[in-house]
Write a protein that holds these residues in place. Structure first.
Motif, PDB file in Angstrom:
ATOM      1  N   LEU A   1      -6.198   0.445   4.171  1.00  0.00           N
ATOM      2  CA  LEU A   1      -5.700   0.723   2.821  1.00  0.00           C
ATOM      3  C   LEU A   1      -5.634  -0.557   1.992  1.00  0.00           C
ATOM      4  O   LEU A   1      -5.963  -0.568   0.802  1.00  0.00           O
ATOM      5  CB  LEU A   1      -4.320   1.363   2.903  1.00  0.00           C
ATOM      6  N   ALA A   2      -5.208  -1.660   2.621  1.00  0.00           N
ATOM      7  CA  ALA A   2      -5.095  -2.928   1.903  1.00  0.00           C
ATOM      8  C   ALA A   2      -6.471  -3.449   1.490  1.00  0.00           C
ATOM      9  O   ALA A   2      -6.659  -3.933   0.364  1.00  0.00           O
ATOM     10  CB  ALA A   2      -4.382  -3.957   2.772  1.00  0.00           C
TER      11      ALA A   2
ATOM     12  N   ALA B   1      -9.146  -1.637   0.959  1.00  0.00           N
ATOM     13  CA  ALA B   1      -9.644  -0.763  -0.113  1.00  0.00           C
ATOM     14  C   ALA B   1      -9.045  -1.159  -1.457  1.00  0.00           C
ATOM     15  O   ALA B   1      -9.733  -1.156  -2.481  1.00  0.00           O
ATOM     16  CB  ALA B   1      -9.326   0.694   0.208  1.00  0.00           C
ATOM     17  N   GLN B   2      -7.757  -1.507  -1.452  1.00  0.00           N
ATOM     18  CA  GLN B   2      -7.118  -1.910  -2.701  1.00  0.00           C
ATOM     19  C   GLN B   2      -7.687  -3.236  -3.200  1.00  0.00           C
ATOM     20  O   GLN B   2      -7.925  -3.423  -4.397  1.00  0.00           O
ATOM     21  CB  GLN B   2      -5.603  -2.030  -2.503  1.00  0.00           C
TER      22      GLN B   2
ATOM     23  N   ALA C   1     -11.062  -2.577  -4.695  1.00  0.00           N
ATOM     24  CA  ALA C   1     -10.927  -1.939  -6.004  1.00  0.00           C
ATOM     25  C   ALA C   1     -10.592  -2.956  -7.086  1.00  0.00           C
ATOM     26  O   ALA C   1     -10.952  -2.780  -8.258  1.00  0.00           O
ATOM     27  CB  ALA C   1      -9.855  -0.854  -5.946  1.00  0.00           C
ATOM     28  N   LEU C   2      -9.915  -4.046  -6.696  1.00  0.00           N
ATOM     29  CA  LEU C   2      -9.596  -5.117  -7.635  1.00  0.00           C
ATOM     30  C   LEU C   2     -10.747  -6.106  -7.794  1.00  0.00           C
ATOM     31  O   LEU C   2     -10.638  -7.070  -8.549  1.00  0.00           O
ATOM     32  CB  LEU C   2      -8.333  -5.859  -7.158  1.00  0.00           C
TER      33      LEU C   2
ATOM     34  N   VAL D   1       0.822  -1.216   0.000  1.00  0.00           N
ATOM     35  CA  VAL D   1       0.000   0.000   0.000  1.00  0.00           C
ATOM     36  C   VAL D   1       0.850   1.258   0.000  1.00  0.00           C
ATOM     37  O   VAL D   1       0.318   2.364   0.035  1.00  0.00           O
ATOM     38  CB  VAL D   1      -0.966   0.002   1.211  1.00  0.00           C
TER      39      VAL D   1
ATOM     40  N   VAL E   1      -3.462  -7.648  -0.334  1.00  0.00           N
ATOM     41  CA  VAL E   1      -3.281  -7.065  -1.664  1.00  0.00           C
ATOM     42  C   VAL E   1      -2.885  -8.140  -2.675  1.00  0.00           C
ATOM     43  O   VAL E   1      -3.431  -8.211  -3.783  1.00  0.00           O
ATOM     44  CB  VAL E   1      -2.224  -5.945  -1.613  1.00  0.00           C
TER      45      VAL E   1
ATOM     46  N   GLY F   1      -3.075  -7.843  -6.547  1.00  0.00           N
ATOM     47  CA  GLY F   1      -2.243  -6.640  -6.535  1.00  0.00           C
ATOM     48  C   GLY F   1      -0.763  -6.974  -6.483  1.00  0.00           C
ATOM     49  O   GLY F   1      -0.369  -8.123  -6.291  1.00  0.00           O
TER      50      GLY F   1
END
Length: 654
Positions: free
Chosen positions: A368-369, A371-372, A375-376, A107, A330, A335
């Motif tokens: 943050l992780a 959210a990422q 998003a994926l 992140v 992630v 990610g």
């Protein structure tokens, strides 16, 4: 076969930092506690000493892109805080506290390690001095999270014999069955099941990958371990991993997490975390989600047994660091993580039956992780925790973007150990341990969730099965149902749901607990219902602007083929309507039997019947009624029961 894993060792019902978590989709709601302060000390109660810190620098600052600049910044903060290489050392000759950047997280945050462990006062002083640098946007300690410490089933509850052509499903796995009041083999009315067995008629999770972030997976004759080598071990510290050297390695293998010998006994056990043999926690959790090979005439069954399970090892001896877990989240979603090969099997669903104390915000590294991952396209499912407290005070249970799951028992009552509160989105079977899901008594089969384990007390030794109770078990039920939903949409040629759409589906189709939760201890929208969730997921809405729309049918309770509905009661003038989706050609029959009183049955195709308008009826004296169609149409049949009766059973067969 050995059965050591079901020896009665109640591993601690509640532990201060042992949970799991949740929020809702980050784009859909405000974080439970809003954005965190720049210095996040909320998780510090779970540890006594600290030597790892996660620092997030603002984009464009020298520290964000230059390792040396970041190390100098933290070293200067340590000097301002009066910290030296030896605790209590001051004045002339005192050496500066060593500072080293270990790595960059996925992140973008920096993982910093100090040359010695700091106590809480020292650690908080250092973080406040770090945050005094305007380049810093957030700083938090890199704390250890743990697998949710579940309750083990007594050995006396376990089958004493095992044969390959036998199955434990009928006796043990109430949690996968319909909550229709059917008596279990333990003579308990099942009101808390997740209705997975009926959902299997429509979906099994085929085409979906579920990443299980836990202790890893063992090779087991009843576990699909086809992706075990494709998984990854994110534990970089050799003390935690149990390997000879530091560093992450390929493969999601569970090599054991025992803490009942040194060096782990003195370093990471206490009253809340007593010394223990290896838990094989990840295998049990993965089994529920779908790793259990199902319909193979042996062992147990799993929820989304058609899905593939990707094991991601983030928990070892004593637990796992937040920084490793964040990178694992992630990577699991597809990610990029520096130094780690790309994930060839990106997960659409991530399960985390782990956690610790402290609130999680959108700006924390775990937030943050998540959210990422969202998003994926990954749906992140987490345990609410086993502390019997508000889940808002635990991470990742309070993270924005996760689906937090509380635990219920066979009566549908909230399990006494389960966390609760506004952070919880939904409940699922976790096991109530004691009779009537109480808080004491003699444990029974129906108080636990049963799955595969390993017989080893340290490293793997061979296949075993065992029961656990906890929100660790509740979360993978939901993760498995999510895989069923998404797999059904693939099969129907529909796009995958977004994480927010998945949550909306689960909450709108959840069934209401028979035992009403306390208004001060809510557990979300209800108990997950696999059949209802899958049915809603593949229903194509009608667009009146582009096609003709049939008027909606009457409101009726759907029947499932060959699944009796028991304990029905009715009074004169209060008719009850049911529906059944029939296939063309195969003989179709509807039967009522048992109980007392006098029931009559009227059946029509495509519309609600009445005593004056019907396609067929059965109005014999008593409760034994049968209506039979030798050449039924494909479509909906409606069944109306009238009269005064109790204890009645209704079943549709085709």
């Amino acid at each position: 076969m050995t059965h050591r894993h079901t020896t009665i060792t109640l591993l601690a019902t509640v532990i201060a930092g042992v949970l799991a978590t949740s929020g809702a989709n980050a784009a859909q709601r405000v974080p439970h506690r809003g954005d965190a302060p720049r210095v996040d000390t909320s998780a510090m109660a779970s540890q006594k000493t600290f030597d790892r810190f996660i620092v997030t620098y603002r984009a464009g600052t020298p520290e964000a892109s230059n390792r040396s600049a970041a190390e100098r910044s933290v070293a200067a903060a340590a000097q301002r805080a009066g910290l030296t290489s030896r605790s209590g050392a001051k004045g002339v000759g005192a050496q500066a506290l060593a500072v080293k950047q270990l790595r960059k997280l996925a992140v973008g945050s920096n993982l910093i390690k100090t040359g010695r462990k700091l106590d809480r006062v020292e650690a908080e002083a250092l973080m406040r001095q770090i945050a005094a640098n305007p380049a810093v946007s957030h700083v938090e300690p890199d704390v250890m999270m743990r697998a949710v410490r579940d309750i083990k089933a007594p050995a006396s509850l376990k089958a004493q014999t095992f044969t390959p052509d036998d199955t434990y499903y009928a006796k043990y796995q109430w949690h996968l069955k319909a909550p229709d009041g059917t008596l279990t083999q333990g003579n308990v009315a099942n009101r808390g099941g997740a209705n997975v067995n009926n959902g299997w008629d429509l979906a099994d999770g085929n085409g979906i990958v579920i990443a299980v972030l836990d202790t890893g997976l063992v090779v087991h004759e009843d576990i699909d371990s086809s992706l075990i080598a494709a998984g990854y071990d994110f534990i970089g510290d050799s003390f935690v991993s149990g390997r000879a050297t530091d560093g992450r390695v390929a493969g999601g293998y569970d090599i054991g997490d025992w803490t009942n010998e040194e060096p782990w006994m003195s370093e990471c056990t206490d009253a809340s975390n007593p010394p223990s043999a290896s838990s094989w926690h990840g295998t049990h959790v993965a089994g529920t989600a779908g790793a259990e090979i199902t319909n193979n005439a042996r062992g147990m069954s799993g929820v989304a047994y058609g899905a593939k399970i990707l094991p991601v090892r983030v928990l070892g001896h004593c637990g796992g660091y937040t920084s490793d877990i964040a990178d694992g989240i992630v990577w699991a979603a597809g990610g990029t993580v520096a130094g780690v090969p790309a994930n060839a099997n990106p997960a659409q669903v991530i399960n985390m039956s782990l956690g610790g104390s402290g609130a999680c915000s959108a700006s924390s590294v775990t937030g943050l992780a998540v959210a990422q991952a969202n998003a994926l396209g990954a749906v992140v499912v987490v345990s609410a925790g086993n502390s019997g407290a508000d889940a808002a005070n635990y991470s990742p249970a309070s993270c924005p973007g996760v689906i937090t799951v509380a635990a219920t028992g066979i009566t549908s009552k909230r399990a006494y150990y389960s966390n609760y509160g506004a952070a919880v989105e939904i409940a699922a079977p976790g096991g109530g341990v004691y009779p009537n899901d109480g808080s004491s008594g003699t444990p029974g089969n129906d108080g636990f969730v049963w799955q595969a384990l390993d017989a080893g007390l340290k490293g793997p030794e061979g296949p075993d099965y065992g029961g656990y109770a906890g929100t660790s078990q509740a979360a993978p039920h939901v993760a498995g149902v999510v895989a069923m939903i998404q797999g059904a949409r693939i099969d129907a040629g529909l796009p995958l749901y977004t994480p927010a759409e998945v949550l909306a589906n689960l909450q709108s189709t959840a069934h209401t607990p028979t035992v009403t939760p306390s208004p001060t201890q809510p557990i979300g929208a209800g108990i997950v219902d696999a059949l209802a969730a899958v049915m809603q997921a593949v229903e194509v809405p009608c667009d009146p602007d582009t096609e003709e729309c049939e008027p909606p049918g009457p409101t009726a309770t759907p029947l499932t083929n060959k699944v009796p509905v028991t304990g029905l009661a009715g009074t004169a003038g209060n008719d009850v309507l049911y529906s059944f989706e029939a296939q063309a050609g195969a003989v179709l029959s509807f039967m009522t039997y048992g109980g007392s009183g006098n029931a009559s049955m009227y059946v029509s195709f495509g519309e609600e019947p009445s005593a004056d308008a019907y396609d067929s009826k059965s109005t014999r004296a008593g409760n034994s009624e049968t209506v039979r169609f030798t050449a039924p149409q494909a479509g909906t049949y409606y069944i109306k029961l009238t009269g005064s009766y109790s204890g009645l059973t209704l079943v549709a067969r085709q």
